[in-house]
Every structure is written in structure tokens, then in C-alpha cells.
Scaffold this active site. Structure first.
Site, mmCIF file in Angstrom:
data_model
loop_
_atom_site.group_PDB
_atom_site.id
_atom_site.type_symbol
_atom_site.label_atom_id
_atom_site.label_comp_id
_atom_site.label_asym_id
_atom_site.label_seq_id
_atom_site.Cartn_x
_atom_site.Cartn_y
_atom_site.Cartn_z
ATOM 1 N N LEU A 83 0.880 -1.163 0.000
ATOM 2 C CA LEU A 83 0.000 0.000 0.000
ATOM 3 C C LEU A 83 0.915 1.210 0.000
ATOM 4 O O LEU A 83 1.912 1.233 0.741
ATOM 5 C CB LEU A 83 -0.886 0.021 1.252
ATOM 6 C CG LEU A 83 -1.934 -1.088 1.389
ATOM 7 C CD1 LEU A 83 -2.586 -1.013 2.756
ATOM 8 C CD2 LEU A 83 -2.977 -0.979 0.291
ATOM 9 N N ASP A 84 0.608 2.227 -0.788
ATOM 10 C CA ASP A 84 1.499 3.387 -0.788
ATOM 11 C C ASP A 84 1.437 4.094 0.566
ATOM 12 O O ASP A 84 0.560 3.832 1.384
ATOM 13 C CB ASP A 84 1.210 4.324 -1.964
ATOM 14 C CG ASP A 84 -0.143 5.013 -1.872
ATOM 15 O OD1 ASP A 84 -0.485 5.502 -0.791
ATOM 16 O OD2 ASP A 84 -0.842 5.076 -2.899
ATOM 17 N N ALA A 85 2.376 4.981 0.795
ATOM 18 C CA ALA A 85 2.539 5.573 2.127
ATOM 19 C C ALA A 85 1.280 6.275 2.617
ATOM 20 O O ALA A 85 0.960 6.238 3.809
ATOM 21 C CB ALA A 85 3.721 6.541 2.135
#
Length: 268
Positions: free
Chosen positions: A111-113
Site C-alpha cells: 500500500l502506498d505511504a
């Protein structure tokens, strides 16, 4: 070595009883009823022996975890954390969430930041590779808070398909949630169901239809639901959840390991 443990394997009843499936007597009934398969073949012999380290067993079509050294953990990843076990740039990473387990765990996909939500951590490399492989197409459900008031026509566009710079894409499902839940700031809540593993695909899809994402959470990964797990907390999967996840992974067990990506993309 007991009479039930020989160089030819261990009795199926003992293995499944040790795995917590049921008592040996109940398991014997399961065998007679044809409810147990070993490596995809129905077993009807009460004296059947197996190799717990290599054989795959399912009961009523649900995979059974025989290797107790494998660990399966669900994390509700908070925003601001990158999906890696060690970030070279010093950003907050996933190591803080794995301290309670002695095994060396890895994340399944990313999952992106700035995206929060369900992330699987495991030391089962085969399962991780299969679930992260784009061609396997594991379904994921996201809830996005977006700018602007989303119309039914926009929802229809998302499911009919839109063109992005890297090709066409369509949501498996899309629906508009109660706008009031997103506040009175002219925003909307959209639920998207996708099986694509393309980079930041949810954000790019919604931006393409004129509704940039301001908040994004993944609520479901395959058969797993985030439920009420608080952000920043992790827990082991239940026996039922492990069975569902292993069943899903084994459906694509024929995918060659060399065809699987070593570093899954960030998919939101």
C-alpha cells in the site's frame, strides 16, 4: 518413532487432529464420507499416511494449515508508513508492527505511504508470491474519499471502463456510499472493487474521472476483511481466515515461481 509415524509418513487422522480440525474419530468419519482430499485427490482409506511438510490437505474444499512454522498476520497499516521492512530513506516502515512475532515476516504486496488499511504479513513465501502476482487477480476492496460530488453516471464510467496512460481499466464493482459520511465539504465516498495490481490504480482511476482522492483505505483483500482492527494494530489470522486464504492461494499453485515478481508495485 511411534506406530503412527514411519518413514512412509504420518496417519492422516493424527495430522488433522494435531492441526485442530477435529478429533480423530470425527476425522475418520470425514474420510469415509469423502470429505478430505490430499493433493487434490479424495481419500477414503482410513490407513492413509501423508507427509505433513509437503502434502496439501483440504477438508470440504477448505485448505488446512499443516506447517505450524508458517505465520499469517493482518495489519491495519496507518498512513505515513511505507510498505517495506527496511526503508533506505529512513521513513517509517513495517518493522515496528512485527516485533511481537519471532519469525521474519514480509508484506504481501504494498500500500502506498498515504494509503491505509489491510496488509498481510507472512513468512510463507509461496503464498506471498502467488497472492501478489498480478495475473492471479486477487480481489481488493477500497473506500476512497474524493473531491467533488460523484454522480451515478461517474460510477457507471468506472465499471464500464476508462482509458489511462498505461491502457484501459474497469472496476469489478463501484458504488457511491452515503455522501453525508464524508462530511459537508463537497466530497464523496466511493467504494471500488478491483483485481488489478497496476501501480496506484485506484488514485489514477478516480483522478481520471475528475475526482482526486484525498483519503484511501483498503478494507478487504481476497477473503479477508479489515473489520474493527484499529489503525496501527496487527493480529494473527484466525483458523477460518487462514483456511480461506490458503484455499485461495492453492487455486493458483501451478504458477511457476520464476514468473512471479520479487517486488510488487504499490497498487493504489
Amino acid at each position: 518413532m511411534t506406530s503412527e509415524e514411519t518413514t512412509e509418513g504420518v496417519r492422516l487422522q493424527k495430522v488433522l487432529a494435531n492441526a485442530g480440525v477435529a478429533s480423530r474419530r470425527v476425522i475418520e468419519n470425514y474420510i469415509v464420507e469423502g470429505r478430505i482430499r490430499v493433493n487434490g485427490t479424495v481419500v477414503t482409506e482410513l490407513g492413509r499416511r501423508i507427509d505433513p511438510e509437503n502434502d496439501l490437505v483440504d477438508v470440504d474444499g477448505v485448505a488446512i494449515q499443516l506447517d505450524v512454522s508458517k505465520r499469517y498476520v493482518m495489519l491495519n497499516k496507518p498512513t505515513g508508513v511505507v510498505s517495506t521492512m527496511k526503508d533506505e530513506n529512513g521513513r517509517p516502515d513495517l518493522r515496528r508492527f512485527t516485533k511481537d512475532w519471532p519469525e521474519r515476516l514480509y508484506n504481501v504486496g504494498r500500500l502506498d505511504a498515504e494509503t491505509s488499511g489491510l496488509l498481510i504479513l507472512t513468512n510463507d513465501g509461496d503464498l506471498a508470491h502467488v497472492l501478489a502476482h498480478p495475473s492471479f487477480g486477487v480481489t481488493k476492496v477500497y473506500i476512497a474519499k474524493v473531491e467533488g460530488v460523484v454522480t451515478p453516471q461517474t460510477i457507471a464510467k468506472l465499471t464500464a471502463g476508462i482509458e489511462l496512460e498505461d491502457g484501459p481499466i474497469a472496476a469489478d464493482k463501484a458504488r457511491l456510499l452515503d455522501v453525508s459520511k464524508a462530511g459537508r465539504d463537497g466530497s464523496s465516498l466511493v467504494e471500488l472493487t478491483l483485481h488489478s495490481g497496476r501501480n496506484r490504480i485506484v488514485r489514477r482511476m478516480l483522478a481520471a474521472v475528475g475526482h482526486p482522492v484525498t483519503e484511501l483505505v483498503r478494507r478487504q483483500f481476497g477473503p479477508l476483511h479489515l473489520g474493527t482492527l484499529p489503525a496501527g494494530r496487527a493480529r494473527e489470522l484466525s483458523k477460518i481466515e487462514r483456511g480461506a486464504l490458503l484455499t485461495l492461494a492453492r487455486q493458483d499453485a501451478g504458477t511457476p515461481a520464476e514468473a512471479l515478481p520479487e517486488e510488487p508495485q504499490e497498487t493504489q
